[in-house]
Design a protein around this motif. Structure first.
Motif, PDB file in Angstrom:
ATOM      1  N   THR A 439       0.512  11.825   0.720  1.00 25.58           N
ATOM      2  CA  THR A 439       0.805  10.752   2.019  1.00 25.58           C
ATOM      3  C   THR A 439       0.103   9.481   1.207  1.00 25.58           C
ATOM      4  OG1 THR A 439       0.912  12.589   3.433  1.00 25.58           O
ATOM      5  CG2 THR A 439       0.529  10.513   4.211  1.00 25.58           C
ATOM      6  N   LEU A 440      -1.099   9.764   0.694  1.00 23.79           N
ATOM      7  CA  LEU A 440      -1.754   8.307   0.387  1.00 23.79           C
ATOM      8  C   LEU A 440      -0.986   7.709  -0.495  1.00 23.79           C
ATOM      9  CD1 LEU A 440      -4.460   7.067   0.716  1.00 23.79           C
ATOM     10  CD2 LEU A 440      -5.383   8.208  -1.088  1.00 23.79           C
ATOM     11  N   GLU A 441      -0.324   8.387  -1.702  1.00 24.44           N
ATOM     12  CA  GLU A 441       0.487   7.578  -2.722  1.00 24.44           C
ATOM     13  C   GLU A 441       1.620   7.052  -2.133  1.00 24.44           C
ATOM     14  OE1 GLU A 441       0.922  10.588  -5.845  1.00 24.44           O
ATOM     15  OE2 GLU A 441      -0.883  10.348  -6.596  1.00 24.44           O
ATOM     16  N   GLU A 442       2.594   7.619  -1.320  1.00 18.24           N
ATOM     17  CA  GLU A 442       3.694   7.503  -0.759  1.00 18.24           C
ATOM     18  C   GLU A 442       3.159   6.079   0.471  1.00 18.24           C
ATOM     19  OE1 GLU A 442       5.412  10.617   1.270  1.00 18.24           O
ATOM     20  OE2 GLU A 442       5.928  11.670  -0.361  1.00 18.24           O
ATOM     21  N   MET A 443       2.248   6.265   0.921  1.00 19.44           N
ATOM     22  CA  MET A 443       1.889   4.886   2.024  1.00 19.44           C
ATOM     23  C   MET A 443       1.614   3.749   1.071  1.00 19.44           C
ATOM     24  SD  MET A 443      -1.160   4.814   4.563  1.00 19.44           S
ATOM     25  CE  MET A 443      -0.722   6.376   5.411  1.00 19.44           C
ATOM     26  N   ALA A 444       1.216   3.815  -0.140  1.00 14.70           N
ATOM     27  CA  ALA A 444       0.823   2.826  -0.901  1.00 14.70           C
ATOM     28  C   ALA A 444       2.170   2.138  -1.525  1.00 14.70           C
ATOM     29  CB  ALA A 444      -0.246   3.237  -1.977  1.00 14.70           C
ATOM     30  N   THR A 445       2.942   2.956  -1.984  1.00 14.41           N
ATOM     31  CA  THR A 445       4.205   2.570  -2.797  1.00 14.41           C
ATOM     32  C   THR A 445       5.210   2.066  -1.484  1.00 14.41           C
ATOM     33  OG1 THR A 445       4.942   4.961  -2.614  1.00 14.41           O
ATOM     34  CG2 THR A 445       4.035   4.168  -4.580  1.00 14.41           C
ATOM     35  N   SER A 446       4.834   2.365  -0.273  1.00 16.86           N
ATOM     36  CA  SER A 446       5.802   1.903   0.658  1.00 16.86           C
ATOM     37  C   SER A 446       5.841   0.136   0.730  1.00 16.86           C
ATOM     38  CB  SER A 446       5.706   2.586   2.238  1.00 16.86           C
ATOM     39  OG  SER A 446       4.231   2.095   2.589  1.00 16.86           O
ATOM     40  N   PHE A 447       4.870  -0.278   0.216  1.00 17.94           N
ATOM     41  CA  PHE A 447       4.593  -1.623   0.548  1.00 17.94           C
ATOM     42  C   PHE A 447       5.651  -2.488  -0.606  1.00 17.94           C
ATOM     43  CE2 PHE A 447       0.908  -0.322   2.991  1.00 17.94           C
ATOM     44  CZ  PHE A 447       0.845  -1.384   3.599  1.00 17.94           C
ATOM     45  N   GLU A 489      -5.486   3.416  10.164  1.00 13.80           N
ATOM     46  CA  GLU A 489      -4.783   3.593  11.279  1.00 13.80           C
ATOM     47  C   GLU A 489      -3.979   4.936  11.377  1.00 13.80           C
ATOM     48  OE1 GLU A 489      -2.326   0.117  11.548  1.00 13.80           O
ATOM     49  OE2 GLU A 489      -3.886  -1.043  12.464  1.00 13.80           O
ATOM     50  N   THR A 490      -3.533   5.346  10.214  1.00 11.20           N
ATOM     51  CA  THR A 490      -2.558   6.594  10.136  1.00 11.20           C
ATOM     52  C   THR A 490      -3.130   7.826   9.626  1.00 11.20           C
ATOM     53  OG1 THR A 490      -1.823   5.597   7.920  1.00 11.20           O
ATOM     54  CG2 THR A 490      -0.725   4.940   9.903  1.00 11.20           C
ATOM     55  N   MET A 491      -4.111   7.679   8.940  1.00 14.07           N
ATOM     56  CA  MET A 491      -4.778   8.924   8.343  1.00 14.07           C
ATOM     57  C   MET A 491      -6.138   9.484   8.667  1.00 14.07           C
ATOM     58  SD  MET A 491      -3.521   8.658   4.241  1.00 14.07           S
ATOM     59  CE  MET A 491      -4.244  10.168   3.904  1.00 14.07           C
ATOM     60  N   GLN A 492      -6.228  10.717   8.458  1.00 13.48           N
ATOM     61  CA  GLN A 492      -7.802  11.070   8.850  1.00 13.48           C
ATOM     62  C   GLN A 492      -8.283  11.672   7.506  1.00 13.48           C
ATOM     63  OE1 GLN A 492      -7.545  14.261  11.904  1.00 13.48           O
ATOM     64  NE2 GLN A 492      -6.901  12.690  13.584  1.00 13.48           N
ATOM     65  N   TYR A 493      -9.474  11.276   7.242  1.00 13.18           N
ATOM     66  CA  TYR A 493     -10.070  11.680   5.927  1.00 13.18           C
ATOM     67  C   TYR A 493     -11.602  11.320   6.181  1.00 13.18           C
ATOM     68  CZ  TYR A 493      -9.917   6.645   6.197  1.00 13.18           C
ATOM     69  OH  TYR A 493     -10.161   5.314   6.543  1.00 13.18           O
ATOM     70  N   PRO A 494     -12.281  12.169   5.255  1.00 10.70           N
ATOM     71  CA  PRO A 494     -13.859  12.239   5.164  1.00 10.70           C
ATOM     72  C   PRO A 494     -14.142  11.093   4.264  1.00 10.70           C
ATOM     73  CG  PRO A 494     -13.122  13.906   3.777  1.00 10.70           C
ATOM     74  CD  PRO A 494     -11.926  13.459   4.432  1.00 10.70           C
ATOM     75  N   GLY A 495     -15.383  10.326   4.941  1.00  9.86           N
ATOM     76  CA  GLY A 495     -15.884   9.326   4.113  1.00  9.86           C
ATOM     77  C   GLY A 495     -14.695   8.167   4.188  1.00  9.86           C
ATOM     78  N   GLN A 496     -14.998   7.477   2.695  1.00  6.06           N
ATOM     79  CA  GLN A 496     -14.113   6.485   2.605  1.00  6.06           C
ATOM     80  C   GLN A 496     -13.239   6.468   1.588  1.00  6.06           C
ATOM     81  OE1 GLN A 496     -16.991   3.099   2.164  1.00  6.06           O
ATOM     82  NE2 GLN A 496     -17.861   3.946   0.238  1.00  6.06           N
ATOM     83  N   ILE A 497     -12.012   5.776   1.587  1.00  6.57           N
ATOM     84  CA  ILE A 497     -11.183   5.577   0.479  1.00  6.57           C
ATOM     85  C   ILE A 497     -11.141   4.044  -0.169  1.00  6.57           C
ATOM     86  CG2 ILE A 497      -8.840   5.826   0.020  1.00  6.57           C
ATOM     87  CD1 ILE A 497      -8.542   7.828   2.257  1.00  6.57           C
ATOM     88  N   LYS A 498     -11.424   3.921  -1.406  1.00  2.00           N
ATOM     89  CA  LYS A 498     -11.222   2.713  -2.151  1.00  2.00           C
ATOM     90  C   LYS A 498      -9.985   2.384  -2.568  1.00  2.00           C
ATOM     91  CE  LYS A 498     -13.453   0.355  -6.078  1.00  2.00           C
ATOM     92  NZ  LYS A 498     -14.209   0.591  -7.146  1.00  2.00           N
ATOM     93  N   VAL A 499      -9.487   1.122  -2.123  1.00  2.00           N
ATOM     94  CA  VAL A 499      -8.149   0.664  -2.534  1.00  2.00           C
ATOM     95  C   VAL A 499      -8.267  -0.341  -3.720  1.00  2.00           C
ATOM     96  CG1 VAL A 499      -5.964  -0.355  -1.674  1.00  2.00           C
ATOM     97  CG2 VAL A 499      -7.225   1.039  -0.219  1.00  2.00           C
ATOM     98  N   THR A 500      -7.949  -0.037  -4.814  1.00  4.26           N
ATOM     99  CA  THR A 500      -7.839  -1.187  -5.962  1.00  4.26           C
ATOM    100  C   THR A 500      -6.344  -1.563  -6.258  1.00  4.26           C
ATOM    101  OG1 THR A 500      -9.709   0.116  -6.827  1.00  4.26           O
ATOM    102  CG2 THR A 500      -8.512  -1.420  -8.282  1.00  4.26           C
ATOM    103  N   VAL A 501      -5.991  -2.739  -6.234  1.00 11.34           N
ATOM    104  CA  VAL A 501      -4.947  -3.380  -6.653  1.00 11.34           C
ATOM    105  C   VAL A 501      -5.060  -3.798  -8.039  1.00 11.34           C
ATOM    106  CG1 VAL A 501      -3.199  -5.045  -6.136  1.00 11.34           C
ATOM    107  CG2 VAL A 501      -4.219  -3.689  -4.271  1.00 11.34           C
ATOM    108  N   ILE A 502      -4.278  -3.502  -9.045  1.00  7.12           N
ATOM    109  CA  ILE A 502      -4.037  -3.897 -10.348  1.00  7.12           C
ATOM    110  C   ILE A 502      -2.969  -4.869 -10.769  1.00  7.12           C
ATOM    111  CG2 ILE A 502      -4.179  -3.278 -12.703  1.00  7.12           C
ATOM    112  CD1 ILE A 502      -5.447  -0.683 -11.843  1.00  7.12           C
ATOM    113  N   ARG A 503      -3.231  -5.941 -11.008  1.00 10.47           N
ATOM    114  CA  ARG A 503      -2.117  -6.856 -11.384  1.00 10.47           C
ATOM    115  C   ARG A 503      -2.244  -7.371 -12.876  1.00 10.47           C
ATOM    116  NH1 ARG A 503      -1.175 -12.584 -11.782  1.00 10.47           N
ATOM    117  NH2 ARG A 503       1.197 -13.018 -11.300  1.00 10.47           N
TER     118      ARG A 503
END
Length: 512
Positions: A439-447, A489-503
């Protein structure tokens, strides 16, 4: 006669002359060969010296080229960092301006509300003033008794209003204080128990000394493995896994007996039907003894005394039962300790609470052999062996299948929930973990503009590769913020999730 010495002398001279000529030729050739070798060595040295100089020149040229490339990359990195800092400064400035506008709007709304409140209160004051004036006119026409009665009624009404307000305030304070005390009580109970039994999974894999042992386990025409499966009541899976076989059975006790028996057979080497039955019988008795000892030790650790031996033996079966990776016997001991602490703090019956908490999951040792929930089966089994009725109620009601009759039953349920929900008690289900990662990967690729997304570090970081022709550096920062906000807003997860965008931009050309 005189000619012979002369001939001998002549011959000797000729021989000596020939030898001298030969020696001279040999010396001449030797000197020529030596001179040729010296010239070849000198030429080779000159060639090596020239090669070393050429290599040194090439290395110097490469070093200068590398320094130029590194300098260019450092300049590019510095400019990119400056651009990022400028972007962050602009974002902060924009956020500050938005905050100021929002505060001004809130202040304006507050002023409007205050103005409306003032107007309403002015109307109320004027109305009250008119009412008081009317009452004064009425009082002027009343007798002393009538005025006293009206005054007492008004005082009583005001007193009742004040009393209701005070009661509501006391109830709110008591509720807040109760919640705070409950949180402190639960935290203190968890800290004081501090169980070391986090998670344990019963293994059903038997390691073999060599691959030939698989053939001996199967036996001729499969007679050994059939005899073992029939005697132990399990399925033995012999596959391509090197030097190991798998034992499959829903009953964890039978699986443990089969595992111990098969391990003993592989070490002994005598694998035939008669010996298989004897070993399984011996291991069955050994496991029953281990379970009885485990039940007694668990009751001692939990501080619960006076239980029937059959209850202890049934509790010992939980040594080989797990739930979400949590060993159920260790869970029972932990719940009993938590229940005792909670009961002591709340002034309840500690012995009843500890016994109910210790025995609450005893039905899990028999729920695969009988119909019914483990709470109902455990309560019926304990009732059969003379357990206190309040303890039986705590066992039967810890999943609200029957009504809880005492506070000790509530304590047993709360201790069970604390033990199962504390950090590290249970492992995350593999299917749920895989679903969360996907779900995490699909959510990121939806943008829009995202090329690929990879969830790494067990789902604690997601790295997103964007198409450089569609997403620039500023858009990358916004994209990271938007994805992080959507995850929140849409997921439940423990701790925190780091989002890294690579260009990454690559320029490729070919020299022809």
């Amino acid at each position: 006669m005189n000619l012979i010495p002369i001939l001998i002398t002549v011959v000797t001279g000729l021989v000596m002359l020939a030898v001298g000529i030969a020696v001279g030729n040999y010396v001449t050739r030797t000197q020529a060969e030596k001179k040729r070798l010296e010239e070849a060595t000198k030429a080779k040295s000159i060639l090596q010296d020239a090669t070393d100089r050429a290599a040194k020149v090439e290395l110097d040229a490469r070093d200068r080229a590398l320094k130029i490339v590194q300098s260019a990359e450092n300049d590019l990195t510095q400019r990119r960092n400056e651009l990022n800092r400028e972007t962050e400064r602009l974002d902060r400035r924009r956020a500050e301006l938005d905050g100021r506008v929002e505060k001004l709007e809130q202040r304006e709304q507050t002023l409007n509300k205050r103005q409306s409140t003032i107007d309403r209160r002015a109307n109320e004051v004027e109305k009250v003033h008119e009412e008081q004036m009317e009452k004064l006119r009425q009082i002027a026409e009343m007798t002393q008794e009538e005025a006293r009665k009206i005054l007492l009624d008004e005082v009583e009404k005001d007193a009742r209003n004040d009393m209701a307000r005070i009661i509501r305030q006391i109830e709110a304070e008591a509720r807040e204080e109760g919640e705070k005390r409950a949180r402190n009580l639960i935290a203190d109970a968890i800290q004081r128990v501090a169980s070391e039994h986090v998670s344990e999974v019963t293994s059903a894999v038997v390691t073999l000394p060599n691959e030939e042992m698989k053939g001996r386990i199967v036996g001729r025409n499969g007679r050994n493995i059939r005899a073992f499966e029939q005697a132990a009541g399990v399925d033995v899976i012999v596959d391509d896994t090197p030097e190991s076989v798998t034992i499959s059975c829903f009953d964890s006790v039978r699986r443990e007996i089969a595992r111990r028996a098969l391990t003993r057979l592989t070490l002994d080497g005598r694998i035939h039907p008669a010996h298989i039955e004897k070993v399984i019988e011996d291991e069955t008795k050994a496991v029953e003894k281990v379970m009885a000892e485990a039940g007694e030790q668990a009751a001692f650790d939990a501080g619960v005394a006076g239980l029937h031996p059959e209850l202890l033996k049934m509790m010992g079966r939980l040594k080989y039962r797990t739930s979400y990776g949590q060993n159920q016997l260790a869970h029972a001991v932990e719940v009993a300790k938590l229940g005792g602490i909670l009961a002591a703090e709340l002034g309840a019956n500690v012995e009843i609470a500890k016994a109910g908490a210790f025995l609450h999951d005893i039905g899990k040792a028999m729920d695969h052999n009988q119909e019914g929930t483990h709470a109902a089966l455990g309560a019926e089994f304990c009732k059969r062996y003379g357990v206190h009725p309040l303890v039986v109620n705590a066992i039967a009601a810890h999943h609200h299948e029957v009504e809880q009759e005492t506070v000790e039953a509530v304590i047993a349920e709360a201790a069970d929930a604390i033990s199962g929900a504390r950090p590290g008690a249970r492992r995350e289900d593999l299917e749920a973990y895989i679903k969360r990662i996907r779900t995490l990967e699909e959510m990121a690729t939806s943008f829009e503009g995202v090329s690929q997304a990879f969830a790494i570090q067990a789902g604690r970081e997601v790295r997103i590769i964007v198409r450089p022709e569609e997403i620039d550096d500023l858009a990358s920062t916004r994209l990271a913020r938007d994805i992080a906000k959507k995850i929140e807003e849409t997921m439940q997860y423990p701790g925190q999730i780091k989002v890294t965008v690579i260009r990454e931009t690559r320029a490729v050309d070919y020299a022809k």
